[in-house]
Scaffold this motif. Structure first.
Motif, short mmCIF file in Angstrom:
data_model
loop_
_atom_site.label_atom_id
_atom_site.label_comp_id
_atom_site.label_asym_id
_atom_site.label_seq_id
_atom_site.Cartn_x
_atom_site.Cartn_y
_atom_site.Cartn_z
N VAL A 103 0.78 -1.17 -0.11
CA VAL A 103 -0.17 0.00 -0.05
C VAL A 103 0.97 1.25 -0.28
O VAL A 103 1.58 1.42 0.95
CB VAL A 103 -0.94 0.08 1.19
CG1 VAL A 103 -1.84 1.29 1.41
CG2 VAL A 103 -1.61 -1.10 1.31
N ALA A 104 0.67 2.13 -1.06
CA ALA A 104 1.52 3.20 -1.09
C ALA A 104 1.26 4.25 0.19
O ALA A 104 0.15 4.42 0.17
CB ALA A 104 1.22 3.95 -2.38
N CYS A 121 5.02 3.26 -7.23
CA CYS A 121 4.59 1.89 -7.03
C CYS A 121 5.21 1.03 -5.90
O CYS A 121 6.43 1.07 -5.79
CB CYS A 121 4.71 1.08 -8.34
SG CYS A 121 4.30 -0.45 -8.07
N PRO A 122 4.62 0.69 -4.85
CA PRO A 122 5.19 -0.25 -3.65
C PRO A 122 5.59 -1.54 -4.30
O PRO A 122 6.44 -2.28 -3.56
CB PRO A 122 4.12 -0.18 -2.82
CG PRO A 122 2.80 -0.27 -3.49
CD PRO A 122 3.01 0.57 -4.62
N GLN A 123 5.32 -1.93 -5.61
CA GLN A 123 6.03 -3.39 -5.99
C GLN A 123 7.21 -3.08 -6.53
O GLN A 123 8.20 -3.77 -6.17
CB GLN A 123 5.03 -3.96 -6.84
CG GLN A 123 3.49 -3.98 -6.48
CD GLN A 123 3.06 -4.69 -5.26
OE1 GLN A 123 3.93 -5.70 -4.98
NE2 GLN A 123 2.46 -4.41 -4.45
N CYS A 124 7.29 -2.17 -7.68
CA CYS A 124 8.58 -1.99 -8.41
C CYS A 124 9.17 -0.49 -8.17
O CYS A 124 10.34 -0.48 -8.44
CB CYS A 124 8.32 -2.28 -9.52
SG CYS A 124 7.46 -0.76 -10.59
N THR A 138 -10.73 0.40 0.68
CA THR A 138 -11.77 1.21 1.48
C THR A 138 -11.89 2.80 1.07
O THR A 138 -10.82 2.89 0.22
CB THR A 138 -11.06 1.12 2.97
OG1 THR A 138 -9.40 1.66 2.88
CG2 THR A 138 -10.90 -0.27 3.37
N ALA A 139 -12.75 3.61 1.72
CA ALA A 139 -12.81 4.79 1.12
C ALA A 139 -11.40 5.69 1.51
O ALA A 139 -11.43 6.69 0.90
CB ALA A 139 -14.00 5.42 2.05
N CYS A 140 -10.59 5.41 2.58
CA CYS A 140 -9.58 5.83 2.72
C CYS A 140 -8.41 5.73 2.00
O CYS A 140 -7.43 6.52 2.06
CB CYS A 140 -9.15 5.81 4.35
SG CYS A 140 -8.68 4.28 4.67
N LYS A 141 -8.56 4.92 0.97
CA LYS A 141 -7.55 4.56 0.01
C LYS A 141 -8.15 4.75 -1.40
O LYS A 141 -9.14 4.71 -1.63
CB LYS A 141 -7.04 3.32 0.03
CG LYS A 141 -6.30 3.02 1.62
CD LYS A 141 -5.92 1.36 1.77
CE LYS A 141 -6.97 0.80 2.07
NZ LYS A 141 -6.85 -0.57 2.58
N PHE A 153 -2.47 -1.14 -7.12
CA PHE A 153 -2.03 -1.15 -5.70
C PHE A 153 -2.95 -0.02 -5.13
O PHE A 153 -3.35 0.89 -5.71
CB PHE A 153 -0.54 -0.91 -5.47
CG PHE A 153 -0.05 0.65 -5.98
CD1 PHE A 153 -0.21 1.79 -5.46
CD2 PHE A 153 0.26 0.38 -7.46
CE1 PHE A 153 0.50 2.86 -6.01
CE2 PHE A 153 0.65 1.76 -8.04
CZ PHE A 153 0.78 2.90 -7.24
N ASP A 154 -3.13 -0.24 -3.73
CA ASP A 154 -3.62 0.79 -2.89
C ASP A 154 -2.96 1.90 -2.78
O ASP A 154 -1.70 1.75 -2.36
CB ASP A 154 -4.41 0.13 -1.70
CG ASP A 154 -5.75 -0.47 -1.90
OD1 ASP A 154 -6.26 -0.04 -3.06
OD2 ASP A 154 -6.10 -1.21 -1.18
N HIS A 155 -3.52 3.46 -2.60
CA HIS A 155 -2.59 4.38 -2.20
C HIS A 155 -3.36 4.98 -1.12
O HIS A 155 -4.52 5.34 -0.95
CB HIS A 155 -2.45 5.33 -3.12
CG HIS A 155 -1.84 6.68 -2.73
ND1 HIS A 155 -2.30 7.89 -2.55
CD2 HIS A 155 -0.65 6.87 -2.01
CE1 HIS A 155 -1.79 8.81 -2.05
NE2 HIS A 155 -0.62 8.28 -1.75
#
Length: 159
Positions: A103-104, A121-124, A138-141, A153-155
């Motif tokens: 999650v960023a 990107c939290p993956q690469c 969720t609404a916060c992401k 991905f979620d931020h």
């Protein structure tokens, strides 16, 4: 701070967030205060990440369960709405845990309004990303997609 209060605070602080189990409610800055009286009653104050956050009831139940399991006789949980929670209350450790989880994490809040053109990107680690949806799991992401590795991905929104 008494030894009992320290123990009650630690139990509450170690509670994982039900939506993001890699971080605790203390890591996220949701946990505001834990007080205990001489009769073993514990009062916990928590602040939602946003009004209407569905996880708050689960967090409240989990707090009561954890503290009563530890021997506290009466536990009440209060939702504190002011001042409103901000992502600035998250610890740097929480932001690191979120990134490792995929999650960023949010950037800083306050000062000049930042124009966010991309999120790393939290993956690469690529900045070649785009927002796919203003709301994620969720609404916060928000939901983002990396053009480099093609992973969604979620931020965590900064607010």
């Amino acid at each position: 701070m008494t030894a009992e209060r320290s123990a009650a605070w630690k139990i509450a602080a170690d509670l994982p967030d039900p939506e993001l189990p890699v971080v605790t409610i203390a890591d996220l800055g949701i946990l505001r205060d834990v007080t205990e009286d001489d009769q073993g009653r514990v009062h916990v104050q928590i602040t939602p990440t946003y009004s209407g956050c569905p996880a708050m009831e689960t967090i409240s139940t989990d707090l009561v369960d954890a503290l009563t399991s530890a021997g506290y006789q009466h536990v009440d949980v209060e939702f504190v709405l002011a001042p409103a929670w901000t992502t600035d209350w998250m610890t740097e450790e929480a932001k690191g845990k979120l990134a490792a989880y995929g999650v960023a994490p949010p950037g800083p809040v306050g000062g000049p309004i930042a124009l966010e053109l991309s999120v790393r990107c939290p993956q690469c680690g690529s900045l070649d990303t785009r927002e796919s949806s203003r709301f994620g799991s969720t609404a916060c992401k928000s939901l983002w997609v990396c053009r480099a590795c093609r992973e969604p991905f979620d931020h965590f929104k900064a607010h």
